[in-house]
Scaffold this active site. Sequence first.
Site, PDB file in Angstrom:
ATOM      1  N   MET A  82      35.447  37.516  12.480  1.00 23.37           N
ATOM      2  CA  MET A  82      35.222  38.936  12.208  1.00 23.37           C
ATOM      3  C   MET A  82      36.278  39.818  12.884  1.00 23.37           C
ATOM      4  O   MET A  82      36.071  41.016  13.065  1.00 23.37           O
ATOM      5  CB  MET A  82      33.823  39.336  12.676  1.00 23.37           C
ATOM      6  CG  MET A  82      32.702  38.548  12.020  1.00 23.37           C
ATOM      7  SD  MET A  82      32.582  38.826  10.252  1.00 23.37           S
ATOM      8  CE  MET A  82      31.849  40.447  10.233  1.00 23.37           C
ATOM      9  N   CYS A 102      37.031  29.969  16.445  1.00 24.35           N
ATOM     10  CA  CYS A 102      38.084  30.576  15.626  1.00 24.35           C
ATOM     11  C   CYS A 102      39.235  29.588  15.454  1.00 24.35           C
ATOM     12  O   CYS A 102      39.752  29.056  16.443  1.00 24.35           O
ATOM     13  CB  CYS A 102      38.570  31.863  16.273  1.00 24.35           C
ATOM     14  SG  CYS A 102      39.797  32.740  15.273  1.00 24.35           S
ATOM     15  N   LYS A 108      29.887  30.202  21.022  1.00 21.96           N
ATOM     16  CA  LYS A 108      29.942  30.052  19.566  1.00 21.96           C
ATOM     17  C   LYS A 108      30.975  28.983  19.248  1.00 21.96           C
ATOM     18  O   LYS A 108      32.095  29.026  19.753  1.00 21.96           O
ATOM     19  CB  LYS A 108      30.315  31.373  18.893  1.00 21.96           C
ATOM     20  CG  LYS A 108      30.254  31.325  17.370  1.00 21.96           C
ATOM     21  CD  LYS A 108      30.565  32.704  16.768  1.00 21.96           C
ATOM     22  CE  LYS A 108      30.324  32.692  15.263  1.00 21.96           C
ATOM     23  NZ  LYS A 108      31.239  31.791  14.535  1.00 21.96           N
ATOM     24  N   HIS A 162      28.596  27.311  13.949  1.00 27.42           N
ATOM     25  CA  HIS A 162      29.124  27.418  12.582  1.00 27.42           C
ATOM     26  C   HIS A 162      29.085  26.025  11.988  1.00 27.42           C
ATOM     27  O   HIS A 162      29.756  25.112  12.480  1.00 27.42           O
ATOM     28  CB  HIS A 162      30.550  27.965  12.613  1.00 27.42           C
ATOM     29  CG  HIS A 162      31.094  28.277  11.255  1.00 27.42           C
ATOM     30  ND1 HIS A 162      31.892  29.368  11.014  1.00 27.42           N
ATOM     31  CD2 HIS A 162      30.955  27.653  10.059  1.00 27.42           C
ATOM     32  CE1 HIS A 162      32.225  29.404   9.731  1.00 27.42           C
ATOM     33  NE2 HIS A 162      31.673  28.361   9.147  1.00 27.42           N
ATOM     34  N   ASN A 208      25.049  29.386  11.743  1.00 29.84           N
ATOM     35  CA  ASN A 208      26.009  30.312  11.151  1.00 29.84           C
ATOM     36  C   ASN A 208      26.810  29.564  10.090  1.00 29.84           C
ATOM     37  O   ASN A 208      26.965  28.355  10.156  1.00 29.84           O
ATOM     38  CB  ASN A 208      26.941  30.847  12.258  1.00 29.84           C
ATOM     39  CG  ASN A 208      28.112  31.649  11.726  1.00 29.84           C
ATOM     40  OD1 ASN A 208      29.272  31.300  11.969  1.00 29.84           O
ATOM     41  ND2 ASN A 208      27.849  32.701  10.994  1.00 29.84           N
ATOM     42  N   GLY A 266      27.888  36.677   8.975  1.00 34.38           N
ATOM     43  CA  GLY A 266      29.246  37.133   9.215  1.00 34.38           C
ATOM     44  C   GLY A 266      29.783  37.923   8.047  1.00 34.38           C
ATOM     45  O   GLY A 266      29.468  39.095   7.864  1.00 34.38           O
TER      46      GLY A 266
END
Length: 320
Positions: free
Chosen positions: A1, A83, A122, A154, A194, A216
Amino acid sequence: MMNWSDRHCRYFWRLLSARARLYTEMVTTGALIHGDRERFMRFDSQEQPLALQLGGSDPGELARCAQWAERRGYDEVNLNCGCPSDRVQSGMFGACLMARPALVAECVAAMREACQIPVTVKHRIGIDAMESYQELVDFVGTVAAAGCRVFIVHARKAWLRGLSPRENREVPPLNYPWVYRLKQDFPELVIVINGGIQSLDSAAAHLLQTDGVMLGREAYQNPWLLADVDRRLFAQANPLASRQQAIADMLPYAAQQQSLGVPINHITRHLLGLYQGVPGARQFRRHISERAHLPGAGIEVLEHAQHCISAAAVRARPAA
């Protein structure tokens, strides 16, 4: 994000749901220590409950930033280990940290020592050559031993070689059963799922297997989805009755921010998806996109964009 969930976006989202926990875009420790800390950490109290998401891998630097987060009033500090972009890999943070669970545990321990607010992580279900569920268990177990109790997972692997960040959001297959199994194997932990969740029906189904759901891209591209979160997932009244009310409630904020020197398009860009699927949505988006960036543009851009929806509704009425 990154570049999406800034403070203006979060203010808008909070109008739609009073209960959902909001997360900042990922901010690197370097940006906070050496950059414009006020810019990156500023938020409106109405955004709370709010978590600051950090990118970094130096325990001491992360501890400093976690302490600042607590002092500024954040409700949680989150370490991003998910990420996949090249930039975060070169800085040794993001998804590449899944290959170094002991370092992540050291970071978590240092952050927890520095602050009293929850420290969460995360992450992905794996990266590159991590093919087994046991490797995911080992990562979570190692980090949990350092005191982390909340894991936002995720449900896709991240391919750090060969896929772009965008492809990493779509190409690796979703594996929800691994996240469900993680909750079964770590019942004492809070496991939040997620990845690829596009409706509140799906969210409700996942909540039968996990403790929480993180949205998200769907929340950004179709923000009105959030307007029914409080009723569906928290059994409380929704704060807004209509998209028109959302626009009306944003106008005073937009005017106040503009008076402080914030260009109106920094705010309106987050509202482009508000009318997704509604007659006139394309004209609404076009009006904002074509006018909000112009010199002298103000809140009238939003007001006039709203008229595009009203005009479309009139055109859609059947002839008498």
